[in-house]
Design an enzyme around this catalytic site. Structure first.
Site, PDB file in Angstrom:
ATOM      1  N   ARG A 105      47.217  40.232  34.036  1.00  0.00           N
ATOM      2  CA  ARG A 105      45.821  39.922  34.404  1.00  0.00           C
ATOM      3  C   ARG A 105      45.095  39.218  33.261  1.00  0.00           C
ATOM      4  O   ARG A 105      44.285  38.313  33.502  1.00  0.00           O
ATOM      5  CB  ARG A 105      45.113  41.199  34.858  1.00  0.00           C
ATOM      6  CG  ARG A 105      45.663  41.600  36.209  1.00  0.00           C
ATOM      7  CD  ARG A 105      45.098  42.825  36.838  1.00  0.00           C
ATOM      8  NE  ARG A 105      45.696  42.920  38.180  1.00  0.00           N
ATOM      9  CZ  ARG A 105      45.555  43.929  39.008  1.00  0.00           C
ATOM     10  NH1 ARG A 105      44.833  44.967  38.659  1.00  0.00           N
ATOM     11  NH2 ARG A 105      46.125  43.911  40.193  1.00  0.00           N
TER      12      ARG A 105
ATOM     13  N   HIS B  45      45.394  35.114  43.064  1.00  0.00           N
ATOM     14  CA  HIS B  45      46.646  35.822  42.732  1.00  0.00           C
ATOM     15  C   HIS B  45      46.427  36.899  41.670  1.00  0.00           C
ATOM     16  O   HIS B  45      45.367  37.012  41.093  1.00  0.00           O
ATOM     17  CB  HIS B  45      47.758  34.839  42.343  1.00  0.00           C
ATOM     18  CG  HIS B  45      47.559  34.123  41.053  1.00  0.00           C
ATOM     19  ND1 HIS B  45      48.594  33.592  40.350  1.00  0.00           N
ATOM     20  CD2 HIS B  45      46.447  33.854  40.334  1.00  0.00           C
ATOM     21  CE1 HIS B  45      48.145  33.028  39.253  1.00  0.00           C
ATOM     22  NE2 HIS B  45      46.852  33.177  39.219  1.00  0.00           N
ATOM     23  N   GLU B  46      47.459  37.708  41.500  1.00  0.00           N
ATOM     24  CA  GLU B  46      47.432  38.818  40.525  1.00  0.00           C
ATOM     25  C   GLU B  46      46.279  39.779  40.819  1.00  0.00           C
ATOM     26  O   GLU B  46      45.605  40.263  39.918  1.00  0.00           O
ATOM     27  CB  GLU B  46      47.304  38.226  39.109  1.00  0.00           C
ATOM     28  CG  GLU B  46      47.908  39.067  38.006  1.00  0.00           C
ATOM     29  CD  GLU B  46      49.326  39.518  38.279  1.00  0.00           C
ATOM     30  OE1 GLU B  46      49.484  40.719  38.485  1.00  0.00           O
ATOM     31  OE2 GLU B  46      50.253  38.691  38.312  1.00  0.00           O
ATOM     32  N   GLY B  47      46.079  40.053  42.115  1.00  0.00           N
ATOM     33  CA  GLY B  47      44.973  40.922  42.541  1.00  0.00           C
ATOM     34  C   GLY B  47      43.751  40.073  42.791  1.00  0.00           C
ATOM     35  O   GLY B  47      43.169  39.505  41.856  1.00  0.00           O
TER      36      GLY B  47
ATOM     37  N   GLN C  68      40.126  43.406  42.537  1.00  0.00           N
ATOM     38  CA  GLN C  68      39.671  43.738  41.171  1.00  0.00           C
ATOM     39  C   GLN C  68      38.386  44.557  41.209  1.00  0.00           C
ATOM     40  O   GLN C  68      38.191  45.470  40.408  1.00  0.00           O
ATOM     41  CB  GLN C  68      39.409  42.457  40.357  1.00  0.00           C
ATOM     42  CG  GLN C  68      40.589  41.551  40.178  1.00  0.00           C
ATOM     43  CD  GLN C  68      41.739  42.197  39.439  1.00  0.00           C
ATOM     44  OE1 GLN C  68      41.538  43.014  38.560  1.00  0.00           O
ATOM     45  NE2 GLN C  68      42.948  41.857  39.831  1.00  0.00           N
TER      46      GLN C  68
END
Ligand SMILES: Cc1cc2nc3c(=O)[nH]c(=O)nc-3n(C[C@H](O)[C@H](O)[C@H](O)COP(=O)(O)OP(=O)(O)OC[C@H]3O[C@@H](n4cnc5c(N)ncnc54)[C@H](O)[C@@H]3O)c2cc1C
Length: 617
Positions: free
Chosen positions: A334, A467-469, A474
């Site tokens: 992140r 992406h990546e959450g 978040q």
């Protein structure tokens, strides 16, 4: 310059000294629009004092000289090998002819140059052959490559992340087989988590891994959106795949992690049979087009390694702990997304600044005499506003991500790092994207044309809130988990850090003390509103507004980072420091006040979105 990237790694001293000296001699005189080295020097040394990290045992063999040298080297390589094909790879995305994926040749040249300079292992442990560079310095180095070419950097980033995962959780045999070739640039890596029906909700993945008598597994299923998973850029591709072992626990607790290489590897390290991990098709993206993105099938029967169906996979660590292992890397991944967003915002800012200085258009609002020459657009206050906004977003975002990276380098900061991570991922993804939007606006019509770089930076950056959450995920992580976890320890750690900054700024007096008072009031209000939301008894309504909370929280955190930067200027004279002070002023006058109405709204624990019905749209 070829010598720079030709030096081989035979121990960390050698990589850092040989490359450094050659990079220096290759001259760092080129004025770069990737990132500002002056700003990086300020953030790393004058503010974060990363040179003091060398007092820690892990970094004793480094010095400011080695840090500077690696930064010089990265700037040179990024400029020479990554930046020149950024537009070309955007215009010529990877193609698939049914057999093979083709990528423009410059991508491989850049990846080979990166590998030859031993940068893949720059922050890995010395015992694994790495240079053990602090995370803070490595992040800054990597940002230079992303600013130059985010797509080509993506292959490198995925390989480093995959190797890191292997180094932390793989068996000795797995490390021996895959790690070395990855660090040498012969094998590349991917992270295969998502499926068509399971993106944010990984509990719902369907890919299954059936145990075999020889302790390997056979995988069956399909993965969606997998970056870097099919190409001829490296000899082999090491896919790190999440899958479920039949009979395991339901949901996330039943997810395991597997290595599924494109080619099996023989005991002597040579490549063996083709594994049954097969490209089903390429995804065609809005941005980051040079980084191949795939739909990947496992065990569809195109190949039958060892004469049996299924893709051969090797379990990493223990069964059912795959997501736990992934979460270990989540903070770092992140931060990586946050830094990518900053780097793209930063280069767009520098390009729009250069453009605004050169583009003559119009005259001052109160002196429009047509016989006078046109003025550069940077003279128009509204253009200055757009540049100042960009400056505060990108230098504030860079400050936050580097601050978080230093928390990784200095043990004992887990609570603070935990609560800052969703901010460090989301805030740059939102506001450095907005910086790219403003960079287009500064360019006027030219910004909308493909002749200039800024429209591509915007498209490339648009992935980062997804992406990546996602942004929404978040925000749920922040309000639903991080602020309350471990009895509120993370929020308390942040309060303590902000309080220290406020105290230092008050001691500095003058404008710093004034801004400290503003931050103090706003931060206390944030804590009060957090308590009110979570104590309201209507947790559904509180969480329904988590994205508004994330955004207000993020702006307050960045105000804190700007107060830190202002205090670090320490009254020093000169354009650079005057610029920092003006940017801090701008953020506290134009941006921080936006949080007041947001906090008032949040305190009301509003139910409008919860009560909205599908049929009413
Ligand atoms: C270019 C690109 C590259 C990628 N690379 C990789 C890769 O290399 N490896 C990999 O594994 N994956 C990769 N991904 C996948 C990426 O991680 C997912 O797209 C992301 O996790 C979102 O999943 P989704 O697309 O299924 O969207 P969804 O999860 O369906 O989300 C759609 C919307 O619904 C919202 N939403 C979903 N669930 C909730 C909830 N519980 N509460 C509130 N809102 C919610 C989301 O915030 C979002 O706005 C990539 C994606 C892209 C576009």
């Amino acid at each position: 310059m070829d010598e720079v990237v030709g030096s081989q790694f035979h121990g960390r001293h050698r990589v850092l000294h040989t490359n450094v000296e050659l990079a220096r001699s290759a001259s760092a005189a080129v004025k770069s629009t990737l990132l500002s080295r002056r700003d990086l020097d300020f953030l790393l040394y004058e503010w974060l004092r990363v040179d003091e990290l060398t007092k820690q045992e892990r970094f004793t063999e480094h010095s400011r000289e080695t840090f500077d040298g690696v930064l010089d080297l990265c700037e040179q390589l990024a400029t020479r090998y990554f930046a020149p094909h950024n537009k070309k790879s955007d215009a010529n995305e990877p193609t698939f002819d049914g057999e093979k994926v083709s990528v423009i040749p410059e991508v491989k040249e850049a990846l080979d140059a990166f590998a030859r300079a031993d940068l893949l292992s720059m922050s890995m442990d010395a015992e694994l052959g790495g240079a053990q560079l602090p995370e803070t310095v490595a992040r800054a180095c990597f940002a230079l490559f992303v600013a130059a070419n985010v797509s080509t950097s993506g292959y490198v980033m995925l390989t480093i992340a995959t190797a890191d995962l292997l180094a932390k959780f793989g068996s000795t045999e797995q490390i021996d087989t895959f790690f070395g070739p990855m660090m040498a640039g012969r094998f590349s890596g991917t992270m295969a988590l998502s499926e068509t029906q399971a993106g944010s909700s990984l509990a719902d993945i369907l890919t299954r891994a059936e145990p075999q008598e020889d302790f390997s597994y056979r995988l069956f299923g399909s993965k969606m959106w997998i970056s870097g998973a099919e190409h001829e850029l490296t000899e082999n591709i090491v896919n790190m795949v999440l899958a479920k072992i039949p009979g395991g626990p339901a949901g996330t607790k039943g997810i395991s992690l597997f290595i599924v290489p494109r080619f099996l590897v023989n005991p002597d390290g040579s490549l063996g049979e083709r594994n049954d991990v097969v490209l089903a098709g390429l995804n065609h993206k809005m941005g980051q087009r040079g980084l191949v993105n795939t739909v990947l099938n496992f065990g569809e029967g195109k190949f039958t390694p060892g004469g049996s169906p299924g893709a051969v996979g090797y379990l990493v660590g223990e069964p059912h702990r795959g997501l736990v292992y992934m979460f270990h890397l989540m903070n770092e991944a992140r931060l990586g997304v946050g830094m990518a967003a900053v780097a793209l915002g930063y280069t767009g800012y520098l390009k729009s600044l250069a453009y605004a200085r050169e583009r003559p258009q119009g005259r001052p609002a109160t002196a429009k005499d047509p016989s006078t020459p046109q003025i550069p657009i940077i003279e128009h206050p509204d253009v200055k506003r757009m540049l100042l906004a960009q400056k505060t977003y990108v230098e504030g975002g860079m400050g936050l991500v580097l601050y978080c990276a230093k928390l990784v380098d200095v043990e004992g900061n887990e609570d603070l790092l935990d609560i800052l991570t969703p901010i460090a991922k989301s805030w740059p993804s939102q506001w450095c994207l907005e910086a790219n939007n403003l960079a287009i606006q500064v360019h006027g019509g030219y910004g909308y044309s493909r002749e200039y770089d800024v429209e591509q930076h915007y498209r490339d950056n648009r992935l980062n809130p997804i992406h990546e959450g996602t942004h929404g995920v978040q925000s749920l992580d922040l309000l639903g988990r991080k602020v309350t976890q471990r009895g509120g320890a993370s929020l308390a750690a942040l309060r303590a850090a902000v309080a220290r900054t406020i105290e230092a700024a008050r001691a500095a007096g003058g404008e710093a003390a004034e801004l400290a008072a503003q931050l103090d009031t706003t931060f206390q209000r944030l804590v009060g509103v957090t308590t009110a939301m979570l104590g309201s008894g209507d947790i559904d309504a509180a969480l329904a507004n988590s994205a508004v909370y994330l955004e207000a929280f993020g702006h307050i955190v960045i105000a804190w980072i700007w107060l830190e930067q202002l205090t670090a200027c320490n009254g020093r004279p000169g354009n650079f420091y005057d610029g920092k002070r003006q940017a801090a002023r701008y953020f506290f006058r134009y941006e921080l006040p936006k949080t007041a109405p947001a906090l008032d709204f949040l305190e009301s624990v509003d139910r409008t979105t919860l009560e909205m019905c599908d049929e009413w749209f």
